[in-house]
Design a protein around this motif. Sequence first.
Motif, PDB file in Angstrom:
ATOM      1  N   LYS A 116       0.765  -1.364  -0.174  1.00 24.16           N
ATOM      2  CA  LYS A 116      -0.127  -0.083  -0.034  1.00 24.16           C
ATOM      3  C   LYS A 116       1.027   1.209   0.200  1.00 24.16           C
ATOM      4  CE  LYS A 116      -3.759  -1.875   2.293  1.00 24.16           C
ATOM      5  NZ  LYS A 116      -5.073  -1.626   3.544  1.00 24.16           N
ATOM      6  N   THR A 117       0.540   2.349  -0.683  1.00 21.98           N
ATOM      7  CA  THR A 117       1.095   3.672  -0.708  1.00 21.98           C
ATOM      8  C   THR A 117       0.617   4.560   0.276  1.00 21.98           C
ATOM      9  OG1 THR A 117       1.539   2.814  -3.006  1.00 21.98           O
ATOM     10  CG2 THR A 117       1.976   5.204  -2.097  1.00 21.98           C
ATOM     11  N   LEU A 118       1.572   5.240   0.851  1.00 18.83           N
ATOM     12  CA  LEU A 118       1.082   6.123   1.686  1.00 18.83           C
ATOM     13  C   LEU A 118       0.745   7.650   0.907  1.00 18.83           C
ATOM     14  CD1 LEU A 118       3.601   6.434   4.465  1.00 18.83           C
ATOM     15  CD2 LEU A 118       1.466   5.889   4.730  1.00 18.83           C
ATOM     16  N   VAL A 119      -0.268   8.181   1.100  1.00 19.57           N
ATOM     17  CA  VAL A 119      -0.986   9.575   0.329  1.00 19.57           C
ATOM     18  C   VAL A 119      -1.274  10.388   1.281  1.00 19.57           C
ATOM     19  CG1 VAL A 119      -1.814   7.800  -1.741  1.00 19.57           C
ATOM     20  CG2 VAL A 119      -3.356   8.778   0.198  1.00 19.57           C
ATOM     21  N   GLY A 120      -0.893  11.823   0.742  1.00 14.40           N
ATOM     22  CA  GLY A 120      -1.310  12.948   1.531  1.00 14.40           C
ATOM     23  C   GLY A 120      -0.233  13.903   1.184  1.00 14.40           C
ATOM     24  N   ALA A 121      -0.655  15.289   1.443  1.00 16.22           N
ATOM     25  CA  ALA A 121       0.284  16.370   1.169  1.00 16.22           C
ATOM     26  C   ALA A 121       1.419  16.132   1.984  1.00 16.22           C
ATOM     27  CB  ALA A 121      -0.491  17.677   1.498  1.00 16.22           C
ATOM     28  N   LYS A 122       1.570  15.944   3.220  1.00 15.99           N
ATOM     29  CA  LYS A 122       2.425  15.880   3.992  1.00 15.99           C
ATOM     30  C   LYS A 122       3.445  14.752   3.488  1.00 15.99           C
ATOM     31  CE  LYS A 122       0.382  17.448   8.376  1.00 15.99           C
ATOM     32  NZ  LYS A 122       0.124  17.087   9.970  1.00 15.99           N
ATOM     33  N   VAL A 123       3.208  13.751   3.177  1.00 13.78           N
ATOM     34  CA  VAL A 123       3.840  12.427   2.751  1.00 13.78           C
ATOM     35  C   VAL A 123       4.671  12.975   1.413  1.00 13.78           C
ATOM     36  CG1 VAL A 123       3.854  10.215   1.893  1.00 13.78           C
ATOM     37  CG2 VAL A 123       2.615  10.670   3.900  1.00 13.78           C
ATOM     38  N   THR A 124       4.085  13.576   0.629  1.00 16.51           N
ATOM     39  CA  THR A 124       4.439  13.993  -0.870  1.00 16.51           C
ATOM     40  C   THR A 124       5.593  15.101  -0.462  1.00 16.51           C
ATOM     41  OG1 THR A 124       2.444  13.799  -1.778  1.00 16.51           O
ATOM     42  CG2 THR A 124       3.994  14.988  -2.939  1.00 16.51           C
ATOM     43  N   ALA A 125       5.446  15.928   0.342  1.00 19.72           N
ATOM     44  CA  ALA A 125       6.170  17.149   0.713  1.00 19.72           C
ATOM     45  C   ALA A 125       7.477  16.450   1.448  1.00 19.72           C
ATOM     46  CB  ALA A 125       5.657  18.169   1.881  1.00 19.72           C
ATOM     47  N   ALA A 126       7.401  15.672   2.113  1.00 20.92           N
ATOM     48  CA  ALA A 126       8.403  14.936   3.003  1.00 20.92           C
ATOM     49  C   ALA A 126       9.247  14.090   1.897  1.00 20.92           C
ATOM     50  CB  ALA A 126       8.033  13.918   3.928  1.00 20.92           C
ATOM     51  N   MET A 127       8.433  13.410   0.979  1.00 24.40           N
ATOM     52  CA  MET A 127       9.483  12.492  -0.181  1.00 24.40           C
ATOM     53  C   MET A 127      10.198  13.358  -0.933  1.00 24.40           C
ATOM     54  SD  MET A 127       7.811   9.775  -2.656  1.00 24.40           S
ATOM     55  CE  MET A 127       6.869  10.777  -3.670  1.00 24.40           C
ATOM     56  N   GLN A 128       9.416  14.522  -1.529  1.00 18.30           N
ATOM     57  CA  GLN A 128      10.235  15.426  -2.474  1.00 18.30           C
ATOM     58  C   GLN A 128      11.545  15.863  -1.574  1.00 18.30           C
ATOM     59  OE1 GLN A 128       7.190  18.340  -3.375  1.00 18.30           O
ATOM     60  NE2 GLN A 128       6.686  16.937  -4.979  1.00 18.30           N
ATOM     61  N   GLU A 129      11.421  16.411   0.033  1.00 22.23           N
ATOM     62  CA  GLU A 129      12.525  16.855   0.648  1.00 22.23           C
ATOM     63  C   GLU A 129      13.695  15.999   0.624  1.00 22.23           C
ATOM     64  OE1 GLU A 129      13.640  17.928   5.199  1.00 22.23           O
ATOM     65  OE2 GLU A 129      11.364  18.280   4.287  1.00 22.23           O
TER      66      GLU A 129
END
Length: 154
Positions: free
Chosen positions: A110-123
């Motif tokens: 399963k994939t984690l979704v959400g704005a916080k997760v996306t921002a952390a991954m990009q960082e």
Amino acid sequence: MDLIKTIEETQKRPGAQDFNVGDTVKVFFKIIEGKTERIQVYEGVVLCKKNEGARKTFTVRKISYGVGVERVFPYNSPRIQKVEVIRPGKVRRSKLYYLRDKVGKDAKVKTLVGAKVTAAMQERNARAAEAAKAKEAAANAAPAEGAETPATEA
């Protein structure tokens, strides 16, 4: 014991990337064949992390032509250019060995979704890219210094 720990601290790679078990990652690994060097990209799911310190390793599993292939990478290896997180995984285990027995869609994480997760991954990926650039710049500077030394002696 303190002597061993201090030696291991010096062997750690300063720009090591941050990723978790269950993440889908791309590992950019330097392959040396004779005199030529190339970067091989290995993409798959992180099954486990083992050991600690300089001996830390992680295992990545991918499906290649219908056959599961696993590869163990040393976490602090100088041959790893960078580790890029493609999709963060949502798992509740530290070792995902059960994926070896799964086939097809059952083998997905399963994939984690959400704005916080996306921002952390990009960082994380931005930090990995910066570390890779710094490592490449250092590698390019080292041979240039070595080339100047024999020229001054001659």
